[in-house]
Design a protein around this motif. Sequence first.
Motif, PDB file in Angstrom:
ATOM      1  N   LEU A   6       0.832  -1.206   0.000  1.00 21.87           N
ATOM      2  CA  LEU A   6       0.000   0.000   0.000  1.00 21.87           C
ATOM      3  C   LEU A   6       0.866   1.255   0.000  1.00 21.87           C
ATOM      4  CD1 LEU A   6      -2.840   1.167   0.045  1.00 21.87           C
ATOM      5  CD2 LEU A   6      -2.756   1.070   2.550  1.00 21.87           C
ATOM      6  N   TYR A   7       1.909   1.259   0.810  1.00 26.68           N
ATOM      7  CA  TYR A   7       2.812   2.412   0.852  1.00 26.68           C
ATOM      8  C   TYR A   7       3.463   2.636  -0.510  1.00 26.68           C
ATOM      9  CZ  TYR A   7       6.804   5.345   1.938  1.00 26.68           C
ATOM     10  OH  TYR A   7       7.732   6.352   1.933  1.00 26.68           O
ATOM     11  N   ILE A   8       3.966   1.576  -1.129  1.00 28.03           N
ATOM     12  CA  ILE A   8       4.607   1.681  -2.443  1.00 28.03           C
ATOM     13  C   ILE A   8       3.622   2.231  -3.469  1.00 28.03           C
ATOM     14  CG2 ILE A   8       5.537   0.310  -4.364  1.00 28.03           C
ATOM     15  CD1 ILE A   8       6.765  -1.525  -2.137  1.00 28.03           C
ATOM     16  N   LEU A   9       2.398   1.715  -3.475  1.00 27.07           N
ATOM     17  CA  LEU A   9       1.394   2.163  -4.434  1.00 27.07           C
ATOM     18  C   LEU A   9       0.992   3.613  -4.190  1.00 27.07           C
ATOM     19  CD1 LEU A   9      -0.678  -1.116  -4.525  1.00 27.07           C
ATOM     20  CD2 LEU A   9       0.731  -0.191  -6.394  1.00 27.07           C
ATOM     21  N   GLN A  10       0.859   4.021  -2.925  1.00 28.29           N
ATOM     22  CA  GLN A  10       0.505   5.418  -2.648  1.00 28.29           C
ATOM     23  C   GLN A  10       1.626   6.351  -3.102  1.00 28.29           C
ATOM     24  OE1 GLN A  10      -2.614   6.743  -1.152  1.00 28.29           O
ATOM     25  NE2 GLN A  10      -1.640   8.304  -2.420  1.00 28.29           N
ATOM     26  N   GLU A  11       2.877   5.970  -2.842  1.00 26.05           N
ATOM     27  CA  GLU A  11       4.009   6.779  -3.308  1.00 26.05           C
ATOM     28  C   GLU A  11       4.022   6.864  -4.829  1.00 26.05           C
ATOM     29  OE1 GLU A  11       6.623   8.580  -1.754  1.00 26.05           O
ATOM     30  OE2 GLU A  11       5.124   8.469  -0.170  1.00 26.05           O
ATOM     31  N   PHE A  12       3.796   5.733  -5.494  1.00 25.18           N
ATOM     32  CA  PHE A  12       3.721   5.708  -6.953  1.00 25.18           C
ATOM     33  C   PHE A  12       2.622   6.658  -7.432  1.00 25.18           C
ATOM     34  CE2 PHE A  12       1.401   3.838 -10.578  1.00 25.18           C
ATOM     35  CZ  PHE A  12       2.361   3.993 -11.569  1.00 25.18           C
ATOM     36  N   GLY A  13       1.433   6.530  -6.856  1.00 25.27           N
ATOM     37  CA  GLY A  13       0.307   7.375  -7.256  1.00 25.27           C
ATOM     38  C   GLY A  13       0.570   8.851  -7.019  1.00 25.27           C
ATOM     39  N   ASP A  14       1.161   9.182  -5.890  1.00 25.18           N
ATOM     40  CA  ASP A  14       1.458  10.585  -5.587  1.00 25.18           C
ATOM     41  C   ASP A  14       2.436  11.170  -6.602  1.00 25.18           C
ATOM     42  OD1 ASP A  14      -0.211  10.441  -3.376  1.00 25.18           O
ATOM     43  OD2 ASP A  14       1.437  10.300  -1.926  1.00 25.18           O
ATOM     44  N   ARG A  15       3.467  10.404  -6.958  1.00 23.38           N
ATOM     45  CA  ARG A  15       4.442  10.898  -7.933  1.00 23.38           C
ATOM     46  C   ARG A  15       3.804  11.065  -9.312  1.00 23.38           C
ATOM     47  NH1 ARG A  15       6.018  10.557  -3.472  1.00 23.38           N
ATOM     48  NH2 ARG A  15       4.899  12.520  -3.569  1.00 23.38           N
ATOM     49  N   VAL A  16       2.931  10.139  -9.696  1.00 29.49           N
ATOM     50  CA  VAL A  16       2.257  10.253 -10.991  1.00 29.49           C
ATOM     51  C   VAL A  16       1.390  11.502 -11.028  1.00 29.49           C
ATOM     52  CG1 VAL A  16       0.510   9.197 -12.484  1.00 29.49           C
ATOM     53  CG2 VAL A  16       2.359   7.798 -11.564  1.00 29.49           C
ATOM     54  N   VAL A  17       0.614  11.737  -9.982  1.00 32.19           N
ATOM     55  CA  VAL A  17      -0.256  12.919  -9.927  1.00 32.19           C
ATOM     56  C   VAL A  17       0.584  14.192 -10.027  1.00 32.19           C
ATOM     57  CG1 VAL A  17      -1.804  14.246  -8.429  1.00 32.19           C
ATOM     58  CG2 VAL A  17      -2.148  11.794  -8.722  1.00 32.19           C
ATOM     59  N   GLU A  18       1.761  14.189  -9.402  1.00 29.58           N
ATOM     60  CA  GLU A  18       2.653  15.350  -9.464  1.00 29.58           C
ATOM     61  C   GLU A  18       3.307  15.513 -10.833  1.00 29.58           C
ATOM     62  OE1 GLU A  18       5.459  14.514  -6.385  1.00 29.58           O
ATOM     63  OE2 GLU A  18       4.031  14.974  -4.777  1.00 29.58           O
ATOM     64  N   GLY A  19       3.223  14.475 -11.668  1.00 32.31           N
ATOM     65  CA  GLY A  19       3.885  14.524 -12.972  1.00 32.31           C
ATOM     66  C   GLY A  19       5.346  14.117 -12.918  1.00 32.31           C
ATOM     67  N   ASP A  20       5.786  13.545 -11.796  1.00 34.36           N
ATOM     68  CA  ASP A  20       7.158  13.080 -11.639  1.00 34.36           C
ATOM     69  C   ASP A  20       7.211  11.606 -12.041  1.00 34.36           C
ATOM     70  OD1 ASP A  20       9.752  12.497 -10.957  1.00 34.36           O
ATOM     71  OD2 ASP A  20       9.554  13.087  -8.842  1.00 34.36           O
ATOM     72  N   PHE A  21       7.120  11.358 -13.339  1.00 37.84           N
ATOM     73  CA  PHE A  21       7.013   9.997 -13.852  1.00 37.84           C
ATOM     74  C   PHE A  21       8.308   9.203 -13.679  1.00 37.84           C
ATOM     75  CE2 PHE A  21       4.084  12.578 -16.593  1.00 37.84           C
ATOM     76  CZ  PHE A  21       2.940  12.230 -15.898  1.00 37.84           C
ATOM     77  N   GLU A  22       9.437   9.876 -13.692  1.00 38.75           N
ATOM     78  CA  GLU A  22      10.719   9.196 -13.499  1.00 38.75           C
ATOM     79  C   GLU A  22      10.803   8.598 -12.088  1.00 38.75           C
ATOM     80  OE1 GLU A  22      14.410   7.760 -14.742  1.00 38.75           O
ATOM     81  OE2 GLU A  22      12.965   8.831 -15.969  1.00 38.75           O
ATOM     82  N   THR A  23      10.460   9.392 -11.075  1.00 38.92           N
ATOM     83  CA  THR A  23      10.484   8.878  -9.701  1.00 38.92           C
ATOM     84  C   THR A  23       9.411   7.807  -9.514  1.00 38.92           C
ATOM     85  OG1 THR A  23      11.339  10.973  -8.870  1.00 38.92           O
ATOM     86  CG2 THR A  23      10.325   9.507  -7.254  1.00 38.92           C
TER      87      THR A  23
END
Length: 134
Positions: A6-23
Amino acid sequence: MAHTYLYILQEFGDRVVEGDFETASSSHEFPVQIVRSEGIQILHTKAELAADLASFWPAYRQAGIRAVRPRILYTISHEARVALVDVEWSLFTDRGGLFCTLYTTYGFVNRSVGPRIVSVFSHNEGLERPVATV
């Protein structure tokens, strides 16, 4: 282990929403298999995954998406080495309203650095995807 996924997925989702696709791509192991309504892709690098995300996520931003929240529905673990994780994603607008709900199954492999995403099976993302206007 579900809390780690869940933590990994939330971090992934947060970065995508921010537009930080590399991270966002850092949570994956390559090659990674992506299955969507458009077909199957095998992406070999973080740069390829970042480019893939950048090809459609701006339409979500344009539609007003400003937050995502994953919820794990079900986890199947095999010998503590691999797991399949069914996830419900809630996508929220800048006004806090629910835009849509997406369903995805992730394949994780557990490495010494922690769990890594090796496969993504989108159940309805292509059907819910907003259309970008130019």
